[in-house]
Design a protein around this motif. Sequence first.
Motif, mmCIF file in Angstrom:
data_model
loop_
_atom_site.group_PDB
_atom_site.id
_atom_site.type_symbol
_atom_site.label_atom_id
_atom_site.label_comp_id
_atom_site.label_asym_id
_atom_site.label_seq_id
_atom_site.Cartn_x
_atom_site.Cartn_y
_atom_site.Cartn_z
ATOM 1 N N CYS A 85 0.338 -1.260 0.326
ATOM 2 C CA CYS A 85 -0.451 -0.284 -0.102
ATOM 3 C C CYS A 85 0.896 0.726 0.080
ATOM 4 C CB CYS A 85 -0.788 -0.044 1.372
ATOM 5 S SG CYS A 85 -1.924 1.312 1.663
ATOM 6 N N ASP A 113 0.035 4.153 0.612
ATOM 7 C CA ASP A 113 -0.742 5.238 1.661
ATOM 8 C C ASP A 113 -0.088 5.238 2.969
ATOM 9 O OD1 ASP A 113 -1.589 6.952 3.036
ATOM 10 O OD2 ASP A 113 -3.605 6.608 1.784
ATOM 11 N N CYS A 114 -0.131 3.849 2.984
ATOM 12 C CA CYS A 114 0.111 3.548 5.288
ATOM 13 C C CYS A 114 1.391 2.394 4.419
ATOM 14 C CB CYS A 114 -1.404 2.769 5.151
ATOM 15 S SG CYS A 114 -1.549 1.293 5.354
ATOM 16 N N CYS A 121 -4.171 0.315 -0.244
ATOM 17 C CA CYS A 121 -5.471 -1.306 0.554
ATOM 18 C C CYS A 121 -6.613 -0.089 0.626
ATOM 19 C CB CYS A 121 -4.985 -2.066 1.510
ATOM 20 S SG CYS A 121 -5.223 -0.026 2.652
ATOM 21 N N CYS A 169 -6.883 2.330 3.699
ATOM 22 C CA CYS A 169 -6.825 3.960 3.427
ATOM 23 C C CYS A 169 -7.237 4.643 1.497
ATOM 24 C CB CYS A 169 -5.335 3.672 1.627
ATOM 25 S SG CYS A 169 -4.299 3.354 3.717
HETATM 26 ZN ZN LIG Z 1 -2.937 1.346 3.039
#
Ligand SMILES: [Zn+2]
Length: 129
Positions: A81, A83-84, A118, A121
């Motif tokens: 992911c 983002d995270c 994911c 997110c």
């Molecule tokens: Zn994520």
Amino acid sequence: MQLKTTQQTSIFRVLDTLNRPVTPQELLGAASIESPGLGLATVYRVLKKLVEADRVQKIELAGVPPHYEVQSDKHHHFFVCEDCQRILEITGCPGGFKKFLPEGFTMTSHEVILYGICRDCSPLTGKEN
Ligand SMILES: [Zn+2]
Ligand SMILES: [Zn+2]
């Protein structure tokens, strides 16, 4: 192989219970519940030992911090992911890579890494904030 110390045993057990790739920080958070006072340095040291003992796999992928998971024979790949920065395990494999090899080449292994966002997110289904 027998795990030598209680610390190794308990950290391994926590990792096994989590059953997904985690960062040492995440592992510390989970392990602290049963072993208060555990430090990040200890987690790193124990993880190193567990990797050397072939009980734990260190997963190093571009763009994300190293993650660790219990070593398994099960063939699987990863989703990252962006983002995270979590690494998630995905099951299934497209296979059929050998056809891309030049004449006379032999393939011994392969990796498939999917990058994306994911569910947690995703702006459509994820966090409320
Ligand atoms: Zn994520
Ligand atoms: Zn595969």
